[in-house]
Design an enzyme around this catalytic site. Sequence first.
Site, PDB file in Angstrom:
ATOM      1  N   SER A 236       0.862  -1.193   0.000  1.00 17.54           N
ATOM      2  CA  SER A 236       0.000   0.000   0.000  1.00 17.54           C
ATOM      3  C   SER A 236       0.892   1.235   0.000  1.00 17.54           C
ATOM      4  O   SER A 236       2.064   1.152   0.393  1.00 17.54           O
ATOM      5  CB  SER A 236      -0.852  -0.002   1.272  1.00 17.54           C
ATOM      6  OG  SER A 236      -1.481   1.262   1.457  1.00 17.54           O
TER       7      SER A 236
ATOM      8  N   TYR B  50      -2.555  -1.617  10.383  1.00 15.41           N
ATOM      9  CA  TYR B  50      -2.448  -1.767   8.924  1.00 15.41           C
ATOM     10  C   TYR B  50      -1.155  -1.123   8.426  1.00 15.41           C
ATOM     11  O   TYR B  50      -0.390  -1.725   7.660  1.00 15.41           O
ATOM     12  CB  TYR B  50      -3.671  -1.104   8.286  1.00 15.41           C
ATOM     13  CG  TYR B  50      -3.790  -1.202   6.783  1.00 15.41           C
ATOM     14  CD1 TYR B  50      -4.394  -2.306   6.189  1.00 15.41           C
ATOM     15  CD2 TYR B  50      -3.343  -0.171   5.956  1.00 15.41           C
ATOM     16  CE1 TYR B  50      -4.538  -2.381   4.806  1.00 15.41           C
ATOM     17  CE2 TYR B  50      -3.480  -0.235   4.580  1.00 15.41           C
ATOM     18  CZ  TYR B  50      -4.080  -1.345   4.008  1.00 15.41           C
ATOM     19  OH  TYR B  50      -4.230  -1.415   2.643  1.00 15.41           O
TER      20      TYR B  50
HETATM   21  C1  BGC Z   1      -6.365   1.406   2.082  1.00 15.10           C
HETATM   22  C2  BGC Z   1      -7.583   2.210   1.695  1.00 15.10           C
HETATM   23  C3  BGC Z   1      -7.230   3.669   1.481  1.00 15.10           C
HETATM   24  C4  BGC Z   1      -6.036   3.795   0.551  1.00 15.10           C
HETATM   25  C5  BGC Z   1      -5.568   5.235   0.379  1.00 15.10           C
HETATM   26  C6  BGC Z   1      -5.268   1.655   1.084  1.00 15.10           C
HETATM   27  O1  BGC Z   1      -4.135   0.924   1.442  1.00 15.10           O
HETATM   28  O2  BGC Z   1      -6.678   0.032   2.120  1.00 15.10           O
HETATM   29  O3  BGC Z   1      -8.553   2.100   2.712  1.00 15.10           O
HETATM   30  O4  BGC Z   1      -8.330   4.367   0.904  1.00 15.10           O
HETATM   31  O5  BGC Z   1      -4.967   3.025   1.031  1.00 15.10           O
HETATM   32  O6  BGC Z   1      -5.333   5.867   1.594  1.00 15.10           O
END
Ligand code: BGC
Length: 255
Positions: free
Chosen positions: A143, A156
């Site tokens: 991410s 996360y």
């Molecule tokens: C998350 C999303 C979020 C995006 C941008 C992703 O890794 O799972 O919930 O909208 O990042 O911030």
Amino acid sequence: MQLENKVAIVTGSSLGIGKAIAMAFGKEGASVTVDYRSHPDEAKEAVQEIEKVGARAISVQADVSKPEDIKSLIQKTVEEFGRLDIMVNNAGIEEKVPFLETPLELWEKVISVNLTGVWLCCQEAAKQMVSQGDGGRIINISSIHEEITMPTNAPYCAAKGGLKMLMRTIAVELAPHGITVNNIGPGAIETPINRNLKENPEQMKELLGEIPLGRIGQPEDVASLATFLASDAASYITGSTYFVDGGMMRQSGSL
Ligand code: BGC
């Protein structure tokens, strides 16, 4: 076709980014295992859609946080298709809770799927690839939050930050075996993980203001990069994260 005769596993591929990657791989000629945890009907549909484009596919239920499930996911894939060339670690969860109110159980749950689960999948997949002796591809769906903060989402963000160094370290260890390891860091992509955004136009407007390219991403935006990284054309690429975020990480806010 870029992935002819290749065999791939995509974790969490009954829906969202994982499904788009599984479909894209099928279109490029790969045989694909659709892994799912709790959506058997959607996984079956994904298999049918992949078969429609002329590729082979099976679905296997496996919870990536359970070592015995990962072993059987790889075993079933090898039984069905004979080998494993591409492992995409996509399965992930998130639950936003302010840091001061986050119970230990939530931290442990998110870390067990998003970090320990990826570690397990990387290790089992790499063992299989090493035994085959002709290299392989590992791609982790990380991410933008392996680099940037997201308040209320510390477990996360910690897991995604961990994926960065997991990927970098094992890329070096697995390089002598011809196995490449890379991360893809999506930004805001329209998937079930952020379905609440659609119901909240104010939040959506704010989010779009953070994305220089002015739109939320689609799962296919991520799948096209995954297809390239999985292909022979990417054989010299290992040890890095590639962001697919419409420029979100370069946005300087009110400046
Ligand atoms: C998350 C999303 C979020 C995006 C941008 C992703 O890794 O799972 O919930 O909208 O990042 O911030």
